[in-house]
Structures are given as C-alpha cells and as structure tokens.
Design an enzyme around this catalytic site. Structure first.
Site, PDB file in Angstrom:
ATOM      1  N   ASP A  29       0.414  -0.692   0.099  1.00 51.37           N
ATOM      2  CA  ASP A  29       0.100  -0.269  -0.302  1.00 51.37           C
ATOM      3  C   ASP A  29       0.992   1.109   0.219  1.00 51.37           C
ATOM      4  O   ASP A  29       1.787   1.292   0.632  1.00 51.37           O
ATOM      5  CB  ASP A  29      -0.773   0.150   0.727  1.00 51.37           C
ATOM      6  CG  ASP A  29      -2.585   0.978   1.235  1.00 51.37           C
ATOM      7  OD1 ASP A  29      -3.217   0.522   1.819  1.00 51.37           O
ATOM      8  OD2 ASP A  29      -1.539   2.040   0.823  1.00 51.37           O
ATOM      9  N   ASN A  85     -12.393  -3.338   2.467  1.00 50.62           N
ATOM     10  CA  ASN A  85     -13.483  -1.927   2.510  1.00 50.62           C
ATOM     11  C   ASN A  85     -14.328  -2.592   1.101  1.00 50.62           C
ATOM     12  O   ASN A  85     -14.082  -2.467   0.076  1.00 50.62           O
ATOM     13  CB  ASN A  85     -13.192  -0.884   2.662  1.00 50.62           C
ATOM     14  CG  ASN A  85     -11.591  -0.325   3.901  1.00 50.62           C
ATOM     15  OD1 ASN A  85     -12.050  -1.242   5.373  1.00 50.62           O
ATOM     16  ND2 ASN A  85     -10.940   0.194   3.637  1.00 50.62           N
ATOM     17  N   GLN A  92     -14.463   2.370   0.814  1.00 50.26           N
ATOM     18  CA  GLN A  92     -13.962   2.078  -0.413  1.00 50.26           C
ATOM     19  C   GLN A  92     -13.496   3.354  -1.202  1.00 50.26           C
ATOM     20  O   GLN A  92     -14.279   4.003  -1.322  1.00 50.26           O
ATOM     21  CB  GLN A  92     -14.509   0.706  -0.523  1.00 50.26           C
ATOM     22  CG  GLN A  92     -13.655   0.831  -2.189  1.00 50.26           C
ATOM     23  CD  GLN A  92     -14.597  -1.096  -2.885  1.00 50.26           C
ATOM     24  OE1 GLN A  92     -15.736  -1.116  -2.571  1.00 50.26           O
ATOM     25  NE2 GLN A  92     -13.922  -1.165  -4.252  1.00 50.26           N
ATOM     26  N   HIS A  98     -10.630  -5.609  -3.509  1.00 53.43           N
ATOM     27  CA  HIS A  98      -9.483  -6.026  -3.332  1.00 53.43           C
ATOM     28  C   HIS A  98      -9.074  -5.815  -1.202  1.00 53.43           C
ATOM     29  O   HIS A  98     -10.172  -5.739  -0.786  1.00 53.43           O
ATOM     30  CB  HIS A  98      -8.114  -4.224  -3.213  1.00 53.43           C
ATOM     31  CG  HIS A  98      -8.528  -2.802  -2.773  1.00 53.43           C
ATOM     32  ND1 HIS A  98      -9.399  -2.411  -2.814  1.00 53.43           N
ATOM     33  CD2 HIS A  98      -8.443  -2.881  -1.167  1.00 53.43           C
ATOM     34  CE1 HIS A  98      -9.543  -1.480  -2.508  1.00 53.43           C
ATOM     35  NE2 HIS A  98      -8.824  -1.436  -1.088  1.00 53.43           N
ATOM     36  N   HIS A 100      -7.338  -5.902   2.445  1.00 52.16           N
ATOM     37  CA  HIS A 100      -6.391  -5.160   3.182  1.00 52.16           C
ATOM     38  C   HIS A 100      -5.915  -6.246   3.920  1.00 52.16           C
ATOM     39  O   HIS A 100      -6.874  -6.823   4.808  1.00 52.16           O
ATOM     40  CB  HIS A 100      -6.384  -3.934   3.430  1.00 52.16           C
ATOM     41  CG  HIS A 100      -6.910  -2.883   2.906  1.00 52.16           C
ATOM     42  ND1 HIS A 100      -5.890  -1.515   2.927  1.00 52.16           N
ATOM     43  CD2 HIS A 100      -8.100  -2.900   2.383  1.00 52.16           C
ATOM     44  CE1 HIS A 100      -6.488  -0.630   2.231  1.00 52.16           C
ATOM     45  NE2 HIS A 100      -7.909  -1.153   2.023  1.00 52.16           N
TER      46      HIS A 100
HETATM   47  P1  AMP Z   1      -9.926   1.375  -0.095  1.00 56.41           P
HETATM   48  O1  AMP Z   1     -10.195   2.271   0.567  1.00 56.41           O
HETATM   49  O2  AMP Z   1     -10.363   0.008   0.622  1.00 56.41           O
HETATM   50  O3  AMP Z   1     -10.603   1.558  -1.479  1.00 56.41           O
HETATM   51  O4  AMP Z   1      -8.368   1.344  -0.090  1.00 56.41           O
HETATM   52  C1  AMP Z   1      -7.555   1.696  -0.752  1.00 56.41           C
HETATM   53  C2  AMP Z   1      -5.593   1.776  -0.839  1.00 56.41           C
HETATM   54  O5  AMP Z   1      -4.942   1.540  -1.936  1.00 56.41           O
HETATM   55  C3  AMP Z   1      -5.385   2.834   0.594  1.00 56.41           C
HETATM   56  O6  AMP Z   1      -5.498   1.947   1.341  1.00 56.41           O
HETATM   57  C4  AMP Z   1      -4.258   3.470  -0.694  1.00 56.41           C
HETATM   58  O7  AMP Z   1      -3.547   4.053   0.316  1.00 56.41           O
HETATM   59  C5  AMP Z   1      -4.098   2.173  -1.110  1.00 56.41           C
HETATM   60  N1  AMP Z   1      -3.893   2.909  -3.168  1.00 56.41           N
HETATM   61  C6  AMP Z   1      -3.931   4.092  -3.377  1.00 56.41           C
HETATM   62  N2  AMP Z   1      -3.000   4.093  -4.276  1.00 56.41           N
HETATM   63  C7  AMP Z   1      -2.358   3.433  -4.498  1.00 56.41           C
HETATM   64  C8  AMP Z   1      -1.117   3.453  -5.434  1.00 56.41           C
HETATM   65  N3  AMP Z   1      -0.633   3.801  -6.831  1.00 56.41           N
HETATM   66  N4  AMP Z   1      -0.213   2.070  -5.013  1.00 56.41           N
HETATM   67  C9  AMP Z   1      -0.414   1.134  -3.858  1.00 56.41           C
HETATM   68  N5  AMP Z   1      -1.490   1.563  -3.248  1.00 56.41           N
HETATM   69  C10 AMP Z   1      -2.228   2.173  -3.878  1.00 56.41           C
END
Ligand code: AMP
Ligand code: ZN
Length: 112
Positions: A29, A85, A92, A98, A100
């Site tokens: 992440d 999420n 989300q 995805h 976590h």
């Molecule tokens: P969610 O809020 O459950 O949709 O999780 C999305 C996650 O993606 C968050 O924890 C962000 O920090 C992560 N994220 C967003 N952009 C990137 C990226 N380019 N590379 C890695 N993680 C990312």
C-alpha cells in the site's frame, strides 16, 4: 481501462510487488497504516465485494488464502487483520476489489 488497480495489475502503473499468481496480484500500500500493509487484488476487474456472485466464490477464497500466505511469508506470529472495505460507508476508495492485509502492530477495535 481507467481503473487504477487494473493499471497496477498490468504493470502500466508501478507498484512494489509482494506476491502474484494467475488469479491475483499483491502489492505494498502506498500509504501504509501498519508496518505490514499489503493489498491483494484479483487480476480480473471486479468493482467490490458487493458485486460478486456465486461464480466468484473460488476467487474470493483464493484472495483470503493469498493474504494468509503473505502473512506467513512476512512472519506475523502475533496475528494480523484482513479487511475488505466495501462501498462508501465501508470506506472503499478504489473501485477494484482488494483485500487489505495489516500487521506488525496491535490494531484497535472497533474501527472508526
Ligand atoms: P480502500 O480505501 O479500501 O479502497 O483502499 C485503497 C487503498 O489503496 C488505500 O489504502 C490507498 O493507500 C491505496 N492506494 C491508492 N493508490 C495506490 C497506489 N498507486 N499504489 C499502492 N496503493 C495505493
Ligand atoms: Zn480494475
């Protein structure tokens, strides 16, 4: 395809790979919330857990297995948390399913 995680899965946006196989791609992440914070995404574009159907059961199981396998590889003897999420109320922010994997520190409950 404008989906951020589809671009990460296909390599057109860089990421730090942690694990990958024919069904999923796991990567660090970008804003880690714990010493270990890995995202496990299916290679197939599925918007969220709310968009799954019975045909996705094996894939969903595989994503959980991958989380456990990564946790074993990272060495998290005191445990870890696996979170999906889902939708706006679920927090989300990226509309590509995805999982976590969070670990390496005590995590509080309930979440915010
Ligand atoms: P969610 O809020 O459950 O949709 O999780 C999305 C996650 O993606 C968050 O924890 C962000 O920090 C992560 N994220 C967003 N952009 C990137 C990226 N380019 N590379 C890695 N993680 C990312
Ligand atoms: Zn996608």
């Amino acid at each position: 395809m404008s989906c951020l995680f589809c671009k990460i899965v296909d390599g057109s946006i860089p990421s730090t790979a942690v694990y990958q196989d024919d069904q999923c791609y796991a990567f660090a992440d970008i804003h880690p919330q714990a010493p270990v914070h890995v995202l496990i995404a299916p290679r197939e574009h599925i918007v969220s857990l709310a968009d799954t159907n019975p045909d996705d059961c094996a894939l969903l199981g595989h994503l959980l297995w991958a989380a456990a396998e990564i946790a074993r590889a990272k060495g998290l003897p005191k445990g870890y948390r696996v979170v999906v999420n889902t939708g706006p109320d679920g927090g989300q922010t990226v509309d590509h399913l995805h999982v976590h994997l969070l670990g390496g520190r005590p995590l509080t409950w309930p979440p915010g």
